[in-house]
Design a protein around this motif. Structure first.
Motif, PDB file in Angstrom:
ATOM      1  N   ASN A  44       0.902  -1.242  -0.215  1.00 60.65           N
ATOM      2  CA  ASN A  44      -0.073  -0.073  -0.020  1.00 60.65           C
ATOM      3  C   ASN A  44       1.035   1.161  -0.028  1.00 60.65           C
ATOM      4  N   ALA A  45       1.920   1.304   0.735  1.00 59.35           N
ATOM      5  CA  ALA A  45       2.837   2.269   0.881  1.00 59.35           C
ATOM      6  C   ALA A  45       3.522   2.643  -0.576  1.00 59.35           C
ATOM      7  N   GLU A  46       3.811   1.413  -1.288  1.00 61.04           N
ATOM      8  CA  GLU A  46       4.640   1.523  -2.452  1.00 61.04           C
ATOM      9  C   GLU A  46       3.641   2.171  -3.622  1.00 61.04           C
ATOM     10  N   ALA A  47       2.116   1.924  -3.643  1.00 67.28           N
ATOM     11  CA  ALA A  47       1.391   2.194  -4.499  1.00 67.28           C
ATOM     12  C   ALA A  47       0.896   3.558  -4.320  1.00 67.28           C
ATOM     13  N   ALA A  48       1.574   4.566  -3.363  1.00 67.83           N
ATOM     14  CA  ALA A  48       1.140   5.841  -3.180  1.00 67.83           C
ATOM     15  C   ALA A  48       1.263   6.374  -4.487  1.00 67.83           C
ATOM     16  N   GLY A  49       0.149   7.294  -4.844  1.00 64.95           N
ATOM     17  CA  GLY A  49       0.288   7.950  -6.323  1.00 64.95           C
ATOM     18  C   GLY A  49      -0.326   7.403  -7.505  1.00 64.95           C
ATOM     19  N   LYS A  51      -3.418   5.254  -9.093  1.00 65.37           N
ATOM     20  CA  LYS A  51      -4.859   5.402  -9.121  1.00 65.37           C
ATOM     21  C   LYS A  51      -5.408   4.556  -9.963  1.00 65.37           C
ATOM     22  N   GLY A  52      -6.831   3.865  -9.595  1.00 63.26           N
ATOM     23  CA  GLY A  52      -7.498   3.213 -10.682  1.00 63.26           C
ATOM     24  C   GLY A  52      -6.985   1.806 -10.997  1.00 63.26           C
ATOM     25  N   GLU A  53      -7.071   1.517 -12.336  1.00 59.97           N
ATOM     26  CA  GLU A  53      -6.468   0.104 -12.923  1.00 59.97           C
ATOM     27  C   GLU A  53      -5.184   0.052 -12.608  1.00 59.97           C
ATOM     28  N   GLU A  54      -4.267   1.133 -12.699  1.00 61.33           N
ATOM     29  CA  GLU A  54      -3.052   1.103 -12.634  1.00 61.33           C
ATOM     30  C   GLU A  54      -2.720   0.612 -11.047  1.00 61.33           C
ATOM     31  N   ARG A  55      -3.395   1.196 -10.064  1.00 62.92           N
ATOM     32  CA  ARG A  55      -3.135   0.762  -8.583  1.00 62.92           C
ATOM     33  C   ARG A  55      -3.677  -0.793  -8.491  1.00 62.92           C
ATOM     34  N   LYS A  56      -4.804  -0.996  -9.161  1.00 56.98           N
ATOM     35  CA  LYS A  56      -5.329  -2.437  -8.893  1.00 56.98           C
ATOM     36  C   LYS A  56      -4.285  -3.271  -9.439  1.00 56.98           C
ATOM     37  N   CYS A  62       1.996  -7.065  -6.524  1.00 53.22           N
ATOM     38  CA  CYS A  62       2.671  -7.021  -5.298  1.00 53.22           C
ATOM     39  C   CYS A  62       2.100  -8.098  -4.462  1.00 53.22           C
ATOM     40  N   LEU A  63       0.857  -8.223  -4.166  1.00 55.53           N
ATOM     41  CA  LEU A  63       0.423  -9.118  -3.153  1.00 55.53           C
ATOM     42  C   LEU A  63       0.800 -10.379  -3.267  1.00 55.53           C
ATOM     43  N   SER A  64       0.683 -10.766  -4.822  1.00 51.26           N
ATOM     44  CA  SER A  64       0.985 -12.086  -5.095  1.00 51.26           C
ATOM     45  C   SER A  64       2.375 -12.776  -4.994  1.00 51.26           C
ATOM     46  N   ALA A  65       3.161 -11.621  -5.115  1.00 50.18           N
ATOM     47  CA  ALA A  65       4.709 -11.714  -5.260  1.00 50.18           C
ATOM     48  C   ALA A  65       5.368 -12.638  -4.139  1.00 50.18           C
TER      49      ALA A  65
END
Length: 104
Positions: A44-49, A51-56, A62-65
């Motif tokens: 979540n911290a790495e995903a700062a900035g 939005k939308g599909e890019e964040r998803k 990231c979570l599956s790695a």
């Protein structure tokens, strides 16, 4: 007269202590959290900035790695000694591994 004042003062101090604990750093990983929760916090911290599909997409990746683990010096030494001991068997291999792993 004293009772309502005491109740009001007590409820005020309770609400202040609860709100202060809620303001403590919730994003800091703690041992009480599970590994997945800690991973969620860091992703979540790495995903700062984003939005939308890019964040998803980023969060999914990231979570599956799998966690990246750095081999320790001892593990590297074990790999090297194991490769050098190829062809040796029994007591000869055991003696070689002992001297190889204890060498600096």
């Amino acid at each position: 007269m004293k009772k309502p004042f005491t109740v009001a003062a007590l409820s005020l101090s309770l609400s202040l202590s609860l709100s202060c604990s809620a303001l403590a750093a919730p994003d800091a990983p703690t041992p009480a959290r599970s590994a997945q929760q800690n991973k969620m916090v860091s992703c979540n911290a790495e995903a700062a900035g984003k939005k939308g599909e890019e964040r998803k997409a980023f969060m999914k990746q990231c979570l599956s790695a799998a966690p990246v683990t750095k081999a320790t010096a001892q593990q590297e030494k074990m790999k090297t000694c194991n490769a050098d001991a190829a062809g040796k068997k029994g007591d000869e291999r055991k003696a070689f591994m002992k001297t190889c792993l204890s060498a600096k």
